[in-house]
Design a protein around this motif. Structure first.
Motif, PDB file in Angstrom:
ATOM      1  N   LYS A  58     -44.352 -66.436-104.253  1.00 39.60           N
ATOM      2  CA  LYS A  58     -42.921 -65.991-103.982  1.00 39.60           C
ATOM      3  C   LYS A  58     -42.792 -66.158-102.590  1.00 39.60           C
ATOM      4  CE  LYS A  58     -44.396 -61.000-103.230  1.00 39.60           C
ATOM      5  NZ  LYS A  58     -44.367 -59.593-103.952  1.00 39.60           N
ATOM      6  N   LYS A  59     -41.414 -65.871-102.255  1.00 35.51           N
ATOM      7  CA  LYS A  59     -40.998 -66.275-100.820  1.00 35.51           C
ATOM      8  C   LYS A  59     -41.653 -65.642 -99.880  1.00 35.51           C
ATOM      9  CE  LYS A  59     -36.807 -65.187 -98.317  1.00 35.51           C
ATOM     10  NZ  LYS A  59     -35.648 -64.342 -98.024  1.00 35.51           N
ATOM     11  N   ASP A  60     -42.076 -64.417 -99.872  1.00 40.48           N
ATOM     12  CA  ASP A  60     -42.899 -63.715 -98.728  1.00 40.48           C
ATOM     13  C   ASP A  60     -44.357 -63.894 -98.812  1.00 40.48           C
ATOM     14  OD1 ASP A  60     -40.657 -62.899 -97.700  1.00 40.48           O
ATOM     15  OD2 ASP A  60     -40.791 -60.996 -99.015  1.00 40.48           O
ATOM     16  N   GLY A  61     -44.940 -64.813 -99.878  1.00 38.13           N
ATOM     17  CA  GLY A  61     -46.378 -65.202 -99.921  1.00 38.13           C
ATOM     18  C   GLY A  61     -46.984 -63.907-100.731  1.00 38.13           C
ATOM     19  N   MET A  62     -48.266 -64.065-100.754  1.00 39.61           N
ATOM     20  CA  MET A  62     -49.130 -63.103-101.372  1.00 39.61           C
ATOM     21  C   MET A  62     -48.939 -61.816-100.655  1.00 39.61           C
ATOM     22  SD  MET A  62     -52.626 -65.174-102.411  1.00 39.61           S
ATOM     23  CE  MET A  62     -53.365 -63.558-102.090  1.00 39.61           C
ATOM     24  N   PRO A  63     -48.895 -60.398-101.593  1.00 45.41           N
ATOM     25  CA  PRO A  63     -48.777 -59.270-101.034  1.00 45.41           C
ATOM     26  C   PRO A  63     -49.809 -58.940-100.513  1.00 45.41           C
ATOM     27  CG  PRO A  63     -48.756 -59.297-103.613  1.00 45.41           C
ATOM     28  CD  PRO A  63     -49.014 -60.772-103.214  1.00 45.41           C
ATOM     29  N   LYS A  64     -50.004 -57.956 -99.477  1.00 44.74           N
ATOM     30  CA  LYS A  64     -50.867 -57.529 -98.866  1.00 44.74           C
ATOM     31  C   LYS A  64     -51.687 -56.529 -99.828  1.00 44.74           C
ATOM     32  CE  LYS A  64     -49.239 -57.902 -94.252  1.00 44.74           C
ATOM     33  NZ  LYS A  64     -48.797 -57.238 -92.960  1.00 44.74           N
ATOM     34  N   PRO A  65     -53.046 -56.555 -99.814  1.00 47.11           N
ATOM     35  CA  PRO A  65     -53.836 -55.725-100.952  1.00 47.11           C
ATOM     36  C   PRO A  65     -53.165 -54.251-100.371  1.00 47.11           C
ATOM     37  CG  PRO A  65     -55.327 -56.799 -99.658  1.00 47.11           C
ATOM     38  CD  PRO A  65     -53.890 -57.243 -99.243  1.00 47.11           C
ATOM     39  N   LYS A  66     -53.239 -53.261-101.306  1.00 53.16           N
ATOM     40  CA  LYS A  66     -52.997 -51.939-101.245  1.00 53.16           C
ATOM     41  C   LYS A  66     -54.357 -51.480-100.669  1.00 53.16           C
ATOM     42  CE  LYS A  66     -49.375 -51.521-104.856  1.00 53.16           C
ATOM     43  NZ  LYS A  66     -49.262 -50.846-106.243  1.00 53.16           N
ATOM     44  N   GLU A  67     -54.057 -50.369 -99.949  1.00 58.98           N
ATOM     45  CA  GLU A  67     -55.135 -49.752 -99.150  1.00 58.98           C
ATOM     46  C   GLU A  67     -56.102 -48.874-100.360  1.00 58.98           C
ATOM     47  OE1 GLU A  67     -54.846 -47.850 -95.497  1.00 58.98           O
ATOM     48  OE2 GLU A  67     -53.167 -48.876 -94.960  1.00 58.98           O
ATOM     49  N   ALA A  68     -57.331 -48.892-100.346  1.00 57.56           N
ATOM     50  CA  ALA A  68     -57.909 -48.453-101.283  1.00 57.56           C
ATOM     51  C   ALA A  68     -58.275 -46.894-101.020  1.00 57.56           C
ATOM     52  CB  ALA A  68     -59.426 -49.034-101.522  1.00 57.56           C
ATOM     53  N   SER A  69     -58.671 -46.054-101.597  1.00 53.95           N
ATOM     54  CA  SER A  69     -58.902 -44.595-101.171  1.00 53.95           C
ATOM     55  C   SER A  69     -60.452 -44.668-100.407  1.00 53.95           C
ATOM     56  CB  SER A  69     -58.845 -43.842-102.485  1.00 53.95           C
ATOM     57  OG  SER A  69     -59.528 -44.122-103.423  1.00 53.95           O
ATOM     58  N   SER A  70     -61.080 -45.592-100.932  1.00 50.00           N
ATOM     59  CA  SER A  70     -62.285 -45.500-100.380  1.00 50.00           C
ATOM     60  C   SER A  70     -63.137 -46.981 -99.966  1.00 50.00           C
ATOM     61  CB  SER A  70     -63.409 -44.694-101.215  1.00 50.00           C
ATOM     62  OG  SER A  70     -63.583 -45.382-102.201  1.00 50.00           O
ATOM     63  N   GLU A  71     -63.716 -47.308 -98.954  1.00 50.74           N
ATOM     64  CA  GLU A  71     -64.112 -48.371 -98.778  1.00 50.74           C
ATOM     65  C   GLU A  71     -65.096 -49.035 -99.650  1.00 50.74           C
ATOM     66  OE1 GLU A  71     -65.440 -49.505 -94.722  1.00 50.74           O
ATOM     67  OE2 GLU A  71     -64.086 -47.859 -94.080  1.00 50.74           O
ATOM     68  N   ILE A  72     -65.299 -50.247-100.005  1.00 53.35           N
ATOM     69  CA  ILE A  72     -66.230 -50.764-100.998  1.00 53.35           C
ATOM     70  C   ILE A  72     -67.542 -51.193-100.118  1.00 53.35           C
ATOM     71  CG2 ILE A  72     -66.744 -52.731-102.521  1.00 53.35           C
ATOM     72  CD1 ILE A  72     -63.591 -53.190-102.849  1.00 53.35           C
ATOM     73  N   LYS A  73     -68.402 -50.639-100.626  1.00 52.47           N
ATOM     74  CA  LYS A  73     -69.833 -50.699 -99.818  1.00 52.47           C
ATOM     75  C   LYS A  73     -70.531 -51.619-100.677  1.00 52.47           C
ATOM     76  CE  LYS A  73     -69.594 -46.251 -98.154  1.00 52.47           C
ATOM     77  NZ  LYS A  73     -69.948 -45.019 -97.831  1.00 52.47           N
TER      78      LYS A  73
END
Length: 73
Positions: A58-73
């Motif tokens: 799409k015109k603006d490129g890939m969307p930024k990932p939504k912030e997760a509620s916790s970090e992936i470890k």
């Protein structure tokens, strides 16, 4: 949702000739089921191609990932 492993397994089943062999010896009802399954997969692939293309290109490129509620470890 199909797993990647299931999709690859089905692809290998088609490529090996096993699907064609099974189709050759199947009764009419099973043949219809086999054709319907492949048609549904092809329809899903068309939709996936369209939707993923719209998201990635799409015109603006890939969307930024939504912030997760916790970090992936």
């Amino acid at each position: 949702m199909l797993t990647t492993k299931e999709i690859i397994r089905f692809q290998e089943y088609l490529e090996s000739g096993d699907w064609a062999d099974a189709f050759e010896y199947a009764g009419e009802e099973l043949r219809m089921e086999m054709i319907e399954k492949v048609e549904a997969l092809l329809d899903a692939a068309d939709v996936a191609d369209r939707v993923v293309g719209e998201v990635l290109f799409k015109k603006d490129g890939m969307p930024k990932p939504k912030e997760a509620s916790s970090e992936i470890k």
